[in-house]
Each structure stands twice: as structure tokens, then as C-alpha cells.
Design a protein around this motif. Structure first.
Motif, PDB file in Angstrom:
ATOM      1  N   UNK A  10       0.828  -1.193   0.000  1.00 57.78           N
ATOM      2  CA  UNK A  10       0.000   0.000   0.000  1.00 57.78           C
ATOM      3  C   UNK A  10       0.869   1.251   0.000  1.00 57.78           C
ATOM      4  N   UNK A  11       0.534   2.205  -0.870  1.00 56.40           N
ATOM      5  CA  UNK A  11       1.239   3.474  -0.909  1.00 56.40           C
ATOM      6  C   UNK A  11       2.375   3.534  -1.901  1.00 56.40           C
ATOM      7  N   UNK A  12       2.828   2.383  -2.402  1.00 52.30           N
ATOM      8  CA  UNK A  12       3.917   2.383  -3.366  1.00 52.30           C
ATOM      9  C   UNK A  12       3.384   2.630  -4.769  1.00 52.30           C
ATOM     10  N   UNK A  13       4.144   3.337  -5.608  1.00 52.08           N
ATOM     11  CA  UNK A  13       3.741   3.520  -7.004  1.00 52.08           C
ATOM     12  C   UNK A  13       3.788   2.185  -7.741  1.00 52.08           C
ATOM     13  N   UNK A  14       3.118   2.072  -8.883  1.00 53.80           N
ATOM     14  CA  UNK A  14       3.177   0.837  -9.673  1.00 53.80           C
ATOM     15  C   UNK A  14       4.607   0.464 -10.045  1.00 53.80           C
ATOM     16  N   UNK A  15       4.847  -0.841 -10.128  1.00 55.32           N
ATOM     17  CA  UNK A  15       6.199  -1.329 -10.399  1.00 55.32           C
ATOM     18  C   UNK A  15       6.739  -0.827 -11.737  1.00 55.32           C
ATOM     19  N   UNK A  16       5.887  -0.728 -12.770  1.00 65.19           N
ATOM     20  CA  UNK A  16       6.383  -0.297 -14.074  1.00 65.19           C
ATOM     21  C   UNK A  16       6.854   1.150 -14.033  1.00 65.19           C
ATOM     22  N   UNK A  17       6.279   1.965 -13.150  1.00 61.73           N
ATOM     23  CA  UNK A  17       6.766   3.326 -12.993  1.00 61.73           C
ATOM     24  C   UNK A  17       8.148   3.324 -12.330  1.00 61.73           C
ATOM     25  N   UNK A  18       8.298   2.474 -11.321  1.00 62.96           N
ATOM     26  CA  UNK A  18       9.591   2.373 -10.640  1.00 62.96           C
ATOM     27  C   UNK A  18      10.669   1.843 -11.583  1.00 62.96           C
ATOM     28  N   UNK A  19      10.310   0.862 -12.424  1.00 69.12           N
ATOM     29  CA  UNK A  19      11.259   0.351 -13.411  1.00 69.12           C
ATOM     30  C   UNK A  19      11.692   1.447 -14.368  1.00 69.12           C
ATOM     31  N   UNK A  20      10.753   2.269 -14.806  1.00 73.90           N
ATOM     32  CA  UNK A  20      11.078   3.353 -15.719  1.00 73.90           C
ATOM     33  C   UNK A  20      12.040   4.331 -15.064  1.00 73.90           C
TER      34      UNK A  20
END
Length: 287
Positions: free
Chosen positions: A2-12
Motif C-alpha cells: 500500500x502506498x507504493x507507485x506501480x512497479x512499471x513506474x519504478x522500473x522506468x
């Protein structure tokens, strides 16, 4: 979480911050430059702060981006390590064998050459470790460790009982008729072993004679053997290490047993890959 941005955004963000290029990040993640730019923009909106400064032909991180990047890199690295620890590396990755340099040179090398001739399509990667904390399940399919064999979460196969013996060059051995002749000779110590010179000297009935001997302390057995072969002193090492060398001899038959020994080790909490199983079986069959 909860509260974390989507993983694909973090990968980018991770790829763009590492390459300093939206284009390169897109190529790495198999998406367009525009897709990376959009994901970064959405991430910045979610966080409420800019992460990159867009220059006409380049990028740079903002102070917030610079401060956040180490945490993101650490998180991805830990995720990769945890995945490899539980599920193993990819099926086509080289089989990684980690052990000490002296084991690589004196025990692994001849067996690895024979394995390579029998299994030429299996790639093997050797990794050196010196201290106990250098070992661990992350990143290695197999290990050869020295100790008592009681490592949690590991399957361990003993390579045999150990006995420590003095070794030196033939020239040095020529002046050693009885153990007492060691007085005045340089004693070569390898740090980190439970059995050392005091134990052997006591067994030989000349305890304390090391006080009359110059000392050199090395962090690997490779160095003690190298110095001994060059006539630089007498090393205490595993008996089998001198069996295939003609530049080192054992001046006295007396040995001192060690409760520690070498072990072939692999994680017990995951199914080994076929190639790793083949190397394990090959190394174990000659024991």
C-alpha cells in the motif's frame, strides 16, 4: 504494498536514472521513449516532486531524484537476489561455483577440466571467496566451503577428513632432519584456520618453538604456498595439497588432524538446474 507507485513506474525511473536517457531506458524495457516519459510523469505526479530535469539533449536528476535513487536501486537488487535465492538463476545462465582460490587451483581445476571435456555445452563460472562472510546462497549454484558443515539451509557433502602437515621447498627441507630443526625458520601462517602451527608443534613435542621463528601471516593459503615454494619459509597446509606438486615437499610425516574440512555445498530450499546438478554429481563422484 500500500502506498507504493506501480512497479512499471519504478522500473522506468530506475532505468532512466541509471542510463540518463529515456530512449535507452525504453530500449532496455522494450517500450517506446514516449512510454518511459509518460511513466516518469505519472510517477512524479504521484510523488508530488520532479525527479528529472529535462535539458534539450540530456537529463539530470533533481535533488529529490538523487536522494531517492539509492533506495530504489537497493530494492531492485534485493528483489533480484531473493528471486535467485528461491527460484535459482535462469536456466541458461552459467553454473556458478564459489570457493577459495587455493581450492580452485589445487582441487577444482583438474576436475573442472575433466567435467568440461565431458560436458562442453555447460558453462561454468568460478567465483573466489576468502573469508566466511564471502560465502552465502545468493548468486552461487554450488560452493566449496571450509568448516564444520553445519550451515542452515544448505546441503553439505564432506570432501573427506583433513590433516595439516608442514610443507616447504626441497632446499629448505634439506636442512630439516628432526622437528626441532624448525627453530629459526620462518613460519608461514594462513589466517582463519582452527588448526595452526601451535597445534602441530605441540604434537611434535616442541611447543613454544615458534617464539624462536620469524613469522609471516597471509590471508590466503595460496600466498603461503607461493612463499613456501620460493624458499621463503614453512607453511602448514592440507596434506592433499602437496600431492600433485613437485615444488613443495613434506619434510616430516607427522600430521595434526582437524575437525574442520572442505564441503561441497548447495542450497537445500530450491530445485537445482540440470546443469548445476550435473556439476554437483561430477564433483561428488570422485569422493
Amino acid at each position: 504494498m500500500k502506498g507504493l507507485p506501480p512497479l512499471i513506474w519504478l522500473q522506468a525511473f530506475e532505468a532512466a536514472a541509471r542510463t540518463m536517457s529515456f530512449t535507452a531506458a525504453g530500449q532496455e524495457l522494450s517500450v517506446s521513449q514516449a512510454a518511459i516519459s509518460q511513466r516518469i510523469r505519472l510517477l512524479e505526479d504521484r510523488l508530488g516532486q520532479k525527479l528529472f530535469v529535462r535539458h534539450p539533449r540530456s537529463l539530470s536528476l533533481t535533488p529529490a531524484g538523487q536522494a531517492w535513487l539509492p533506495s530504489v536501486l537497493e530494492a531492485f537488487a534485493r528483489l533480484a537476489e531473493g528471486t535467485a535465492e528461491v527460484f535459482g538463476p535462469s536456466p541458461n545462465a552459467p553454473v556458478t561455483l564459489r570457493t577459495t582460490p587455493v581450492m580452485q587451483q589445487n582441487w577444482v581445476a583438474p576436475r573442472l577440466l575433466a567435467f568440461h571435456r565431458a560436458h562442453p555445452k555447460v558453462a561454468v563460472r568460478l567465483v573466489s571467496a576468502i573469508w566466511p562472510e564471502d560465502f552465502g546462497p545468493e548468486g552461487a549454484d554450488l560452493e566449496i566451503r571450509y568448516g564444520s558443515g553445519d550451515w542452515t539451509g544448505m546441503e553439505a557433502l564432506s570432501l573427506g577428513d583433513e590433516a595439516m602437515v608442514p610443507i616447504c621447498s626441497p632446499d629448505v627441507a634439506a636442512r630439516l632432519e628432526v622437528p626441532g630443526d624448525i627453530a629459526g625458520e620462518t613460519l608461514l601462517h594462513a589466517a582463519g584456520f582452527a588448526v595452526g602451527w601451535p597445534a602441530w608443534l605441540e604434537r611434535a613435542g616442541i611447543a613454544g618453538i615458534e617464539n624462536d621463528c620469524p613469522t609471516l601471516i597471509c590471508d590466503t593459503q595460496v600466498m603461503t604456498l607461493t612463499l613456501a615454494a620460493a624458499g621463503g619459509g614453512i607453511a602448514l597446509t592440507h596434506r592433499w595439497m602437496v600431492e600433485s606438486r613437485d615444488d613443495l615437499v613434506q619434510p616430516f610425516a607427522l600430521s595434526v588432524p582437524s575437525a574442520e574440512r572442505f564441503w561441497l555445498v548447495r542450497p537445500s530450499n530450491r530445485q537445482p538446474r540440470e546443469a548445476a546438478e550435473a556439476l554437483w554429481t561430477w564433483l561428488a563422484k570422485g569422493l
